[in-house]
Design a protein around this motif. Sequence first.
Motif, mmCIF file in Angstrom:
data_model
loop_
_atom_site.group_PDB
_atom_site.id
_atom_site.type_symbol
_atom_site.label_atom_id
_atom_site.label_comp_id
_atom_site.label_asym_id
_atom_site.label_seq_id
_atom_site.Cartn_x
_atom_site.Cartn_y
_atom_site.Cartn_z
ATOM 1 N N VAL A 52 39.313 -61.337 45.834
ATOM 2 C CA VAL A 52 38.757 -60.266 45.007
ATOM 3 C C VAL A 52 37.599 -60.842 44.200
ATOM 4 O O VAL A 52 37.743 -61.878 43.535
ATOM 5 C CB VAL A 52 39.818 -59.670 44.067
ATOM 6 N N VAL A 53 36.466 -60.186 44.279
ATOM 7 C CA VAL A 53 35.267 -60.602 43.553
ATOM 8 C C VAL A 53 34.806 -59.431 42.702
ATOM 9 O O VAL A 53 34.610 -58.326 43.213
ATOM 10 C CB VAL A 53 34.138 -61.027 44.516
ATOM 11 N N GLY A 54 34.662 -59.667 41.407
ATOM 12 C CA GLY A 54 34.234 -58.612 40.496
ATOM 13 C C GLY A 54 33.007 -59.015 39.694
ATOM 14 O O GLY A 54 32.988 -60.082 39.073
ATOM 15 N N ASP A 55 31.992 -58.164 39.711
ATOM 16 C CA ASP A 55 30.805 -58.337 38.871
ATOM 17 C C ASP A 55 30.833 -57.260 37.790
ATOM 18 O O ASP A 55 30.983 -56.067 38.100
ATOM 19 C CB ASP A 55 29.524 -58.211 39.702
ATOM 20 N N PHE A 56 30.674 -57.675 36.533
ATOM 21 C CA PHE A 56 30.774 -56.726 35.427
ATOM 22 C C PHE A 56 29.577 -56.872 34.498
ATOM 23 O O PHE A 56 28.948 -57.924 34.416
ATOM 24 C CB PHE A 56 32.077 -56.924 34.642
ATOM 25 N N ARG A 57 29.302 -55.788 33.790
ATOM 26 C CA ARG A 57 28.241 -55.776 32.788
ATOM 27 C C ARG A 57 28.625 -54.787 31.695
ATOM 28 O O ARG A 57 28.853 -53.609 31.968
ATOM 29 C CB ARG A 57 26.895 -55.372 33.397
ATOM 30 N N ALA A 58 28.722 -55.267 30.460
ATOM 31 C CA ALA A 58 29.109 -54.437 29.327
ATOM 32 C C ALA A 58 27.879 -54.040 28.523
ATOM 33 O O ALA A 58 26.969 -54.841 28.322
ATOM 34 C CB ALA A 58 30.105 -55.174 28.428
ATOM 35 N N GLU A 59 27.870 -52.793 28.055
ATOM 36 C CA GLU A 59 26.777 -52.269 27.256
ATOM 37 C C GLU A 59 27.341 -51.527 26.051
ATOM 38 O O GLU A 59 28.371 -50.852 26.153
ATOM 39 C CB GLU A 59 25.911 -51.307 28.088
ATOM 40 N N GLU A 60 26.681 -51.660 24.917
ATOM 41 C CA GLU A 60 27.133 -51.011 23.685
ATOM 42 C C GLU A 60 26.169 -49.883 23.306
ATOM 43 O O GLU A 60 24.948 -50.007 23.464
ATOM 44 C CB GLU A 60 27.209 -52.038 22.554
ATOM 45 N N TYR A 61 26.756 -48.811 22.822
ATOM 46 C CA TYR A 61 25.938 -47.662 22.446
ATOM 47 C C TYR A 61 25.209 -47.955 21.128
ATOM 48 O O TYR A 61 25.796 -48.415 20.151
ATOM 49 C CB TYR A 61 26.813 -46.421 22.292
ATOM 50 N N SER A 62 23.906 -47.692 21.138
ATOM 51 C CA SER A 62 23.077 -47.909 19.955
ATOM 52 C C SER A 62 22.674 -46.559 19.382
ATOM 53 O O SER A 62 22.091 -45.718 20.089
ATOM 54 C CB SER A 62 21.829 -48.725 20.326
ATOM 55 N N THR A 63 22.988 -46.374 18.106
ATOM 56 C CA THR A 63 22.612 -45.117 17.457
ATOM 57 C C THR A 63 21.107 -45.044 17.198
ATOM 58 O O THR A 63 20.564 -43.947 17.031
ATOM 59 C CB THR A 63 23.371 -44.983 16.125
ATOM 60 N N ASP A 64 20.439 -46.189 17.182
ATOM 61 C CA ASP A 64 18.991 -46.193 16.956
ATOM 62 C C ASP A 64 18.230 -45.682 18.176
ATOM 63 O O ASP A 64 17.300 -44.877 18.057
ATOM 64 C CB ASP A 64 18.519 -47.604 16.596
ATOM 65 N N THR A 65 18.618 -46.178 19.344
ATOM 66 C CA THR A 65 17.925 -45.776 20.564
ATOM 67 C C THR A 65 18.599 -44.611 21.279
ATOM 68 O O THR A 65 17.989 -43.990 22.148
ATOM 69 C CB THR A 65 17.836 -46.973 21.532
ATOM 70 N N GLY A 66 19.873 -44.350 20.956
ATOM 71 C CA GLY A 66 20.591 -43.270 21.605
ATOM 72 C C GLY A 66 20.978 -43.567 23.041
ATOM 73 O O GLY A 66 21.134 -42.646 23.843
ATOM 74 N N ARG A 67 21.155 -44.848 23.364
ATOM 75 C CA ARG A 67 21.530 -45.220 24.723
ATOM 76 C C ARG A 67 22.368 -46.498 24.682
ATOM 77 O O ARG A 67 22.496 -47.152 23.642
ATOM 78 C CB ARG A 67 20.301 -45.432 25.590
ATOM 79 N N TYR A 68 22.939 -46.833 25.844
ATOM 80 C CA TYR A 68 23.747 -48.039 25.963
ATOM 81 C C TYR A 68 22.856 -49.225 26.345
ATOM 82 O O TYR A 68 22.105 -49.153 27.326
ATOM 83 C CB TYR A 68 24.832 -47.855 27.014
ATOM 84 N N ASP A 69 22.954 -50.309 25.557
ATOM 85 C CA ASP A 69 22.164 -51.513 25.786
ATOM 86 C C ASP A 69 23.066 -52.736 25.726
ATOM 87 O O ASP A 69 24.118 -52.734 25.073
ATOM 88 C CB ASP A 69 21.042 -51.654 24.752
ATOM 89 N N SER A 70 22.630 -53.796 26.398
ATOM 90 C CA SER A 70 23.341 -55.080 26.361
ATOM 91 C C SER A 70 22.710 -55.987 25.319
ATOM 92 O O SER A 70 21.504 -55.909 25.062
ATOM 93 C CB SER A 70 23.292 -55.761 27.734
ATOM 94 N N HIS A 71 23.514 -56.860 24.718
ATOM 95 C CA HIS A 71 23.011 -57.842 23.758
ATOM 96 C C HIS A 71 23.912 -59.072 23.792
ATOM 97 O O HIS A 71 25.041 -59.027 24.300
ATOM 98 C CB HIS A 71 22.940 -57.258 22.346
ATOM 99 N N GLY A 72 23.402 -60.167 23.253
ATOM 100 C CA GLY A 72 24.098 -61.446 23.355
ATOM 101 C C GLY A 72 25.373 -61.550 22.548
ATOM 102 O O GLY A 72 26.204 -62.416 22.821
ATOM 103 N N GLN A 73 25.574 -60.673 21.535
ATOM 104 C CA GLN A 73 26.766 -60.767 20.706
ATOM 105 C C GLN A 73 27.975 -60.082 21.335
ATOM 106 O O GLN A 73 29.078 -60.168 20.805
ATOM 107 C CB GLN A 73 26.488 -60.146 19.336
ATOM 108 N N LEU A 74 27.776 -59.394 22.430
ATOM 109 C CA LEU A 74 28.862 -58.666 23.074
ATOM 110 C C LEU A 74 29.555 -59.575 24.084
ATOM 111 O O LEU A 74 28.898 -60.236 24.892
ATOM 112 C CB LEU A 74 28.313 -57.417 23.768
ATOM 113 N N GLY A 75 30.883 -59.633 24.037
ATOM 114 C CA GLY A 75 31.652 -60.465 24.953
ATOM 115 C C GLY A 75 32.792 -59.686 25.566
ATOM 116 O O GLY A 75 33.271 -58.692 25.008
ATOM 117 N N ILE A 76 33.251 -60.142 26.728
ATOM 118 C CA ILE A 76 34.314 -59.484 27.471
ATOM 119 C C ILE A 76 35.352 -60.525 27.870
ATOM 120 O O ILE A 76 35.008 -61.613 28.336
ATOM 121 C CB ILE A 76 33.779 -58.779 28.732
ATOM 122 N N ALA A 77 36.624 -60.172 27.661
ATOM 123 C CA ALA A 77 37.740 -60.992 28.121
ATOM 124 C C ALA A 77 38.413 -60.293 29.294
ATOM 125 O O ALA A 77 38.659 -59.077 29.244
ATOM 126 C CB ALA A 77 38.746 -61.218 26.997
#
Length: 233
Positions: A52-77
């Motif tokens: 099983v191979v999984g590629d993931f990408r997490a994005e956080e909703y920004s109220t300033d831009t009104g869209r989901y963006d990625s940033h370095g402070q976001l982590g996934i376990a």
Amino acid sequence: MAQFKLMASSLSILFLNLIIIASILPTNALYFYLDGSSSRCFFEELPKNTLVVGDFRAEEYSTDTGRYDSHGQLGIAITVDEVFDNDHRVVFQKGAHKGRFTFTAADSGDHKICFTTTSTSSGAGWLHGGANTGANIRLNLDLAIGETSSIESADKGKIQDIVQKVKDLNGRLQDIRREQVFQREREAEFRDQSETTNARVVRWTLVQLAVLGVTCAWQLSHLRAFFIKQKLT
């Protein structure tokens, strides 16, 4: 009627081919939302020795831009547990907001795959004491089950890069060895020339000493004969 049967047969063959293609390339692409630090899990029944191979990408909703963006402070376990074996954990991976995880099913049965956010930006109120505004994290997941071609191709690419680097290093080593051999040959040639020059200097010195000795002997004999002649007269 014959045309209808022929069309039905063609549709059946096309449907069978689509089923075969889908079974050969079992890839699931989906996305879901995470609330705060809660986990989102799903179950996958896997045969034994299935990769099983999984590629993931997490994005956080920004109220300033009104869209989901990625940033370095976001982590996934990521955790993978074998449900059939008392939730035996086979994968625990904690990292950045995007990446890849792989595992091979040791035995047939259900596997629970869970995702949890480990960090977020200061704008997320639910992490820094503010009010929870709902699903702030969107996780994109591309899951390939039983596919080894992508990993093998990546591994082959890495191996080819390593092989090329080793070849380059061998070429440099060969150049260094040739340079060392050339330097040794030049040193040997210089040493031979020095020895030849020293031998010539020694021979010339011996010749000069011999000539000087003969000259001194001739002068002494000439002076002796001169003095004897003067004494007789």
